[in-house]
Design an enzyme around this catalytic site. Structure first.
Site, PDB file in Angstrom:
ATOM      1  N   ASP A  51       0.847  -1.193   0.000  1.00 22.05           N
ATOM      2  CA  ASP A  51       0.000   0.000   0.000  1.00 22.05           C
ATOM      3  C   ASP A  51       0.880   1.240   0.000  1.00 22.05           C
ATOM      4  O   ASP A  51       1.794   1.365   0.820  1.00 22.05           O
ATOM      5  CB  ASP A  51      -0.873   0.035   1.259  1.00 22.05           C
ATOM      6  CG  ASP A  51      -1.984  -0.983   1.235  1.00 22.05           C
ATOM      7  OD1 ASP A  51      -2.958  -0.761   0.511  1.00 22.05           O
ATOM      8  OD2 ASP A  51      -1.881  -1.997   1.961  1.00 22.05           O
ATOM      9  N   GLU A 184     -11.175  -0.996  -2.545  1.00 23.96           N
ATOM     10  CA  GLU A 184     -11.990  -1.780  -3.468  1.00 23.96           C
ATOM     11  C   GLU A 184     -12.984  -0.903  -4.217  1.00 23.96           C
ATOM     12  O   GLU A 184     -13.463   0.101  -3.688  1.00 23.96           O
ATOM     13  CB  GLU A 184     -12.746  -2.861  -2.695  1.00 23.96           C
ATOM     14  CG  GLU A 184     -11.814  -3.829  -1.993  1.00 23.96           C
ATOM     15  CD  GLU A 184     -12.511  -4.705  -0.978  1.00 23.96           C
ATOM     16  OE1 GLU A 184     -11.983  -5.791  -0.696  1.00 23.96           O
ATOM     17  OE2 GLU A 184     -13.568  -4.303  -0.452  1.00 23.96           O
ATOM     18  N   LYS A 293      -9.288  -3.526  -7.618  1.00 17.07           N
ATOM     19  CA  LYS A 293      -9.698  -4.592  -6.703  1.00 17.07           C
ATOM     20  C   LYS A 293     -11.220  -4.632  -6.628  1.00 17.07           C
ATOM     21  O   LYS A 293     -11.870  -3.603  -6.472  1.00 17.07           O
ATOM     22  CB  LYS A 293      -9.122  -4.324  -5.308  1.00 17.07           C
ATOM     23  CG  LYS A 293      -9.520  -5.333  -4.245  1.00 17.07           C
ATOM     24  CD  LYS A 293      -8.735  -6.621  -4.393  1.00 17.07           C
ATOM     25  CE  LYS A 293      -8.998  -7.527  -3.205  1.00 17.07           C
ATOM     26  NZ  LYS A 293      -8.370  -7.016  -1.979  1.00 17.07           N
ATOM     27  N   THR A 340     -10.774 -11.531  -4.732  1.00 13.61           N
ATOM     28  CA  THR A 340     -10.371 -12.200  -3.503  1.00 13.61           C
ATOM     29  C   THR A 340     -11.117 -13.520  -3.339  1.00 13.61           C
ATOM     30  O   THR A 340     -11.705 -14.031  -4.288  1.00 13.61           O
ATOM     31  CB  THR A 340     -10.587 -11.261  -2.304  1.00 13.61           C
ATOM     32  OG1 THR A 340     -10.063 -11.880  -1.133  1.00 13.61           O
ATOM     33  CG2 THR A 340     -12.045 -10.949  -2.108  1.00 13.61           C
ATOM     34  N   GLU A 378      -6.472 -12.939  -4.774  1.00  9.60           N
ATOM     35  CA  GLU A 378      -5.862 -12.945  -3.450  1.00  9.60           C
ATOM     36  C   GLU A 378      -6.611 -13.945  -2.582  1.00  9.60           C
ATOM     37  O   GLU A 378      -7.729 -14.345  -2.901  1.00  9.60           O
ATOM     38  CB  GLU A 378      -5.959 -11.564  -2.789  1.00  9.60           C
ATOM     39  CG  GLU A 378      -5.256 -10.447  -3.522  1.00  9.60           C
ATOM     40  CD  GLU A 378      -5.484  -9.093  -2.855  1.00  9.60           C
ATOM     41  OE1 GLU A 378      -6.289  -9.033  -1.890  1.00  9.60           O
ATOM     42  OE2 GLU A 378      -4.870  -8.117  -3.295  1.00  9.60           O
ATOM     43  N   ARG A 418      -0.881 -12.214   4.274  1.00  5.99           N
ATOM     44  CA  ARG A 418       0.156 -11.252   4.029  1.00  5.99           C
ATOM     45  C   ARG A 418       1.434 -11.701   4.673  1.00  5.99           C
ATOM     46  O   ARG A 418       1.439 -12.689   5.423  1.00  5.99           O
ATOM     47  CB  ARG A 418      -0.263  -9.849   4.493  1.00  5.99           C
ATOM     48  CG  ARG A 418      -0.061  -9.486   5.895  1.00  5.99           C
ATOM     49  CD  ARG A 418      -0.522  -8.064   6.247  1.00  5.99           C
ATOM     50  NE  ARG A 418      -1.782  -7.601   5.701  1.00  5.99           N
ATOM     51  CZ  ARG A 418      -1.902  -6.661   4.752  1.00  5.99           C
ATOM     52  NH1 ARG A 418      -0.808  -6.090   4.266  1.00  5.99           N
ATOM     53  NH2 ARG A 418      -3.069  -6.313   4.312  1.00  5.99           N
TER      54      ARG A 418
END
EC number: 3.2.1.2
Length: 535
Positions: A51, A184, A293, A340, A378, A418
């Protein structure tokens, strides 16, 4: 044989911690991160995602950018020999239970909100959401003479100018453009800080004065100036059947209901189109992939109204494809979808939520592929077990390995959420390394796989009417194999049952998880991973 199998290679990235750059806009964890990056390189990972927080870089004042901490971070990534996906994070990080980091949008932007609180998304109760600016101010010059879109474009331009060396060197290969809460492309329809809890349907978030005025003008243009926002939609934690709007054969099917849903979702598509057009102009000619996203709203997917998707801005029904319309817009910009839920299975979900993450993933990926897009994914929760990895592998190559060349459909890339010490230690690390090998089709890491061409200019602007032609007829998704043909170890009994929404809000894996499920350490569907933040 290797030359032919090489087309099955799927790149693997790992999302860096939320505070890779500190809340004071300093790079303070160099030694710790350097050691973790060595482990990622050893595992064969292709790159990392991070980010790039608007609230840090432009926090001191309009156009007072400070990129120094991010330059130090990017140099570390470059020295490790890894590629970089950079997220233009125009949203707030933090504000919910479990968020260890709090990075608001710039204070000078929030100060405008003290004079004009309608710059923020607003629900029907008048509560403001300060995580992201309402799309209603995209073109309003309220911010020291600039509109929201101009601020985003200026930020990306400054990023390009200051990170040119990394762009020219091929270190930065992906620019993911934040388009809403948690980064998103959606409305903040399920904010925990407003009392929402899984599996609530959420609420429509369009009550700022700018969006209200836009709706009134749109209704008048079709000969219905008397139309208002629907008042039978329930509240955050309702179920579809408790509302007149979302219940079976509810008012979402009426002329007025269909008009509202089209207006609500079309505005979201136009928002993405505007900002991606600016991003394309900024990075024109550079060898990067633009991306956005999309949130995985998997609860209530099995009911006719798809209630939770509708409140988020995804107008998706059994006979209307709410994701292919987004993909059609992205096609103009040659941008990719990042979705995702890639590790989630239906049987892990609570039956009361009528969730179907596997079908949702199948639909969204198919929508992107039908429009000729690169599609990435993801995971939602941090998982370390073979069951989750094998679900990801199945989604990465839904038809399995093609021995004679690239498969007809495969992911362009996968990002693991992550990076943590837990990922790179013990059996978790062993499983992860095997997973990376399988994603690479058991081939060595290849830094030159999927080379990027210089980004061309976006195609001609297309009308919303042309975009909506992609909604119907709703085609069946491409078939997916039930299991991957290149699995990671044993799969029995290692999943656990997801109790909460695990795509966009965290949630906890219910029941015995054997160190593989657990509670989401942070964002589970947001670009940066954080929970949706509202105040």
């Amino acid at each position: 044989m290797e030359v032919n199998v090489k087309g099955n290679y799927v790149q693997v990235y790992v999302m860096l911690p939320l505070d890779a750059v500190s809340v004071n806009n300093r790079f303070e964890k160099g030694d710790e991160l350097r050691a973790q990056l060595r482990k990622l390189v050893e595992a064969g990972v292709d790159g990392v995602m991070v980010d790039v927080w608007w609230g840090l870089v432009e926090g001191k004042g309009p156009k007072a950018y400070d990129w120094s901490a991010y330059k130090q971070l990017f140099e570390l990534v470059q020295k490790a020999g890894l590629k970089l996906q950079a997220i233009m994070s125009f949203h707030q990080c933090g504000g919910n239970v479990g968020d260890a980091v709090n990075i608001p949008i710039p204070q000078w932007v929030r100060d405008v909100g003290t004079r004009d609180p309608d710059i923020f998304y607003t629900d029907g109760h008048g509560t403001r959401n300060i995580e992201y600016l309402t799309l209603g101010v995209d073109n309003q010059p309220l911010f020291h003479g600039r509109s929201a879109v101009q601020m985003y474009a200026d930020y990306m331009t400054s990023f390009r100018e200051n990170m040119k060396d990394f762009l020219d060197a091929g270190v930065i290969v992906d620019i993911e453009v934040g388009l809403g809460p948690a980064g998103e492309m959606r409305y903040p329809s399920y904010p925990q800080s407003h009392g929402w809890s899984f599996p609530g349907i959420g609420e429509f978030i369009c009550y700022d004065k700018y969006l209200q005025a836009d709706f009134k003008a749109a209704a008048a243009a079709v000969g219905h100036p008397e139309w208002e926002f629907p008042n039978d939609v329930g509240q955050y934690n309702d179920t579809p059947e408790r509302t007149q709007f979302f219940r079976d054969n509810g008012t979402y099917l009426s002329e007025k209901g269909r008009f509202f849903l089209a207006w609500y979702s079309n505005n979201l598509i136009k928002h993405g189109d505007r900002i991606l057009d600016e991003a394309n102009k900024v990075f024109l000619g550079y060898k990067v992939q633009l991306a956005i996203k999309i949130s995985g709203i998997h609860w209530w997917y099995k009911v006719p109204s798809h209630a939770a998707e509708l409140t988020a801005g995804y107008y998706n029904l059994h006979d209307r494809d709410g994701y292919r319309t987004i993909a059609r817009m992205l096609k103009r910009h040659r941008a990719s979808i990042n979705f995702t839920c890639a590790e989630m299975r239906d049987l892990e979900q609570s039956s009361q939520a009528m969730s179907a993450p596997e079908e949702l993933v199948q639909q969204v990926l198919s929508a992107g592929w039908r429009e000729g897009l690169n599609v990435a994914c993801e995971n939602a929760l941090p998982r370390y077990d073979p069951t989750a990895y094998n679900t990801i592998l199945r989604n990465a190559r839904p038809h399995g390995i093609n021995q004679s060349g690239p498969p007809e459909h495969k992911l362009f890339g996968f990002t693991y959420l992550r990076l943590s010490n837990q990922l790179v230690e013990g059996q978790n690390y062993v499983n992860f390394k095997t997973f990376v090998d399988r994603m690479h089709a058991n081939l060595p890491r290849d830094p030159y796989v999927d080379p990027m061409a210089p980004l061309p200019r976006s195609g001609p602007e297309i009308s919303i009417e042309m975009i909506l032609q992609a909604a119907q007829p709703k085609l069946q998704p491409f078939p997916f194999q039930e299991h991957t043909d290149l699995p990671v170890g044993p799969t029995g009994g290692m999943g656990g049952q997801a109790e909460g929404p695990t795509c966009g809000m965290g949630g906890q894996v219910k029941g015995p998880t054997g160190g593989m499920g657990g509670q989401a350490e942070d964002p589970t569907s947001g670009i940066g991973g954080e929970l949706p933040a509202t105040m």
